[in-house]
Structures are given as structure tokens and as C-alpha cells.
Design an enzyme around this catalytic site. Sequence first.
Site, PDB file in Angstrom:
ATOM      1  N   ASP A  37     -57.211-118.085  24.255  1.00 34.58           N
ATOM      2  CA  ASP A  37     -57.240-118.048  22.796  1.00 34.58           C
ATOM      3  C   ASP A  37     -55.954-117.438  22.243  1.00 34.58           C
ATOM      4  OD1 ASP A  37     -59.873-118.904  22.990  1.00 34.58           O
ATOM      5  OD2 ASP A  37     -60.672-116.866  22.843  1.00 34.58           O
TER       6      ASP A  37
HETATM    7  N1  URA Z   1     -62.817-116.215  27.094  1.00 34.90           N
HETATM    8  C1  URA Z   1     -62.526-116.090  25.786  1.00 34.90           C
HETATM    9  O1  URA Z   1     -63.404-115.800  24.978  1.00 34.90           O
HETATM   10  N2  URA Z   1     -61.263-116.305  25.399  1.00 34.90           N
HETATM   11  C2  URA Z   1     -60.257-116.589  26.239  1.00 34.90           C
HETATM   12  O2  URA Z   1     -59.117-116.753  25.815  1.00 34.90           O
HETATM   13  C3  URA Z   1     -60.576-116.707  27.605  1.00 34.90           C
HETATM   14  C4  URA Z   1     -61.862-116.516  27.996  1.00 34.90           C
END
Ligand code: URA
Length: 248
Positions: free
Chosen positions: A103
Amino acid sequence: MRLQKFLSAAGVCSRRAGEKLIAQGRVKVNGETVTAMGIVIDPEKDAVTVDNRPVRLTNKKEYIMLHKPVDVVTTLSDPFGRQTVKALVADVGKRVFPVGRLDLDTSGLLLLTNDGELANRLTHPSFGVEKEYLVRVKGLPAGETLKRLAEGVELEDGLTAPATVRLIKGGTGTSLLSLTLKEGRNRQVRRMLDAVGHPVITLKRVRFAQLTLDGLQPGKWRRLTPAEVKKLKKTVGLLKSFKSKRKT
Ligand code: URA
């Protein structure tokens, strides 16, 4: 060769991402946009473009580990002009694509490669490749909550698979956890912790399969060593380990 296989073999993206590119009308064969799946092309004769840029088969494979900082998008281009992982690895000198995604507000270890087959396997849930996260959460999760995270949390897309959870440092304001998952659903860690009432404050991926960041600074990348690539391939069954049978 099927068009989506050609795209992954040429290092554009994984096969599944290739299907998306085709469906989005971004792929042309001999100047004609192709949106149907399963078209077969001749890599020697047919001219393929993605976003009007020519795509050719390349043999040299690249395997890169990037320490993604927060506020960098895990895409190759961003319509909103935000910094992308592509910009951070521009000096690799070859087109590589991210293996899965982190993310915008997640930092940590991101692999990039032009090896479509390896990328497919590393992201496919059936191979159960481990991803370990350091998670700072709000509040202090109780033992029962840690057990729920480990055994499975009901999310809108189903029950999560068994995970490994460890409380590193508990506090009443915030706590630090290590969470190791074998699946990689969209925003999975954040959704799991929301579901148990301990929203994520910061999230960092510290391990992918056997690979760790090991001192790599945010924003920096390095090539994997041949031994690391070999191990990764073995993890997903792309290299068989064999013993030499010597006659004595
Ligand atoms: N889980 C999440 O919530 N975000 C990420 O970027 C990776 C795993």
C-alpha cells in the site's frame, strides 16, 4: 505463444497482470488493439506494443529488492503524478515490475523482476510464500485477540489462513506485533487488525520468503545474489534440488 504469456516472458508484467492490460485495451498486435483473451502471436513476426511502446523478448532476467518508503505507489505509472517504485529503480536500466504490491502507506521489502513465471508463482496463494510484517497497532491486543489473528479472522472476502503472530512490545497506547502471512489479499494486514479492533498505525514488510531488508535503507535497491535467486526459485518449485550420483 499466447499474448499474455508473451507479455510476461518479455518482462512486461506477470501473466495475470498481462490479462488486465489486454482487457484494458492497452495492447496492440501489428497496430490493432486486442482485447480478446488467448490470442496467439508469433514473437518473431508479430509487432506487439503496450501503451504504444514496442515489446520484445529479452533473455536477461533481473531480480531486485527495493526498500519501498511510505508515500510511494507500487505501480509503474501513476495518473495522479505521485512518486512510483518505477522511478526508484530507474537506474536498474531494465524494465522490471513489482511482485505483488505494498500500500501507499506501507514501507518495506518489495521485489521487482522481469521474470514473469517466478512472479506468478511467488504471488499465487497455492505456493504459500511467507511475508512477515512489523505492525504498530493502536492499543494492547489481548492473548485471545492474538490467537484469533493466528487462527483466522473473518473478512468480507472470507476467513484468513493460519498466520504466525508475536507480540514484540505491548503498551496501552500502541503495541508492536510481528505478523507472518502466507497469503496476500488486498490490504489484508490492515483489514485483519481493523476486524479485531486494533487499527494499524504503521506497517512495514520486513521479510519476503527468505529475503530480509538487512540494512537496506528506504528508497534504495539492490540486485539479489545468484544464491538468493536460486533459493527463491526452489521455494516455488522452479528449481529441483538434486544430488549428484557419483560412482564410488
Ligand atoms: N497488508 C496490508 O494491509 N497492506 C500492505 O501493504 C501489505 C499487506
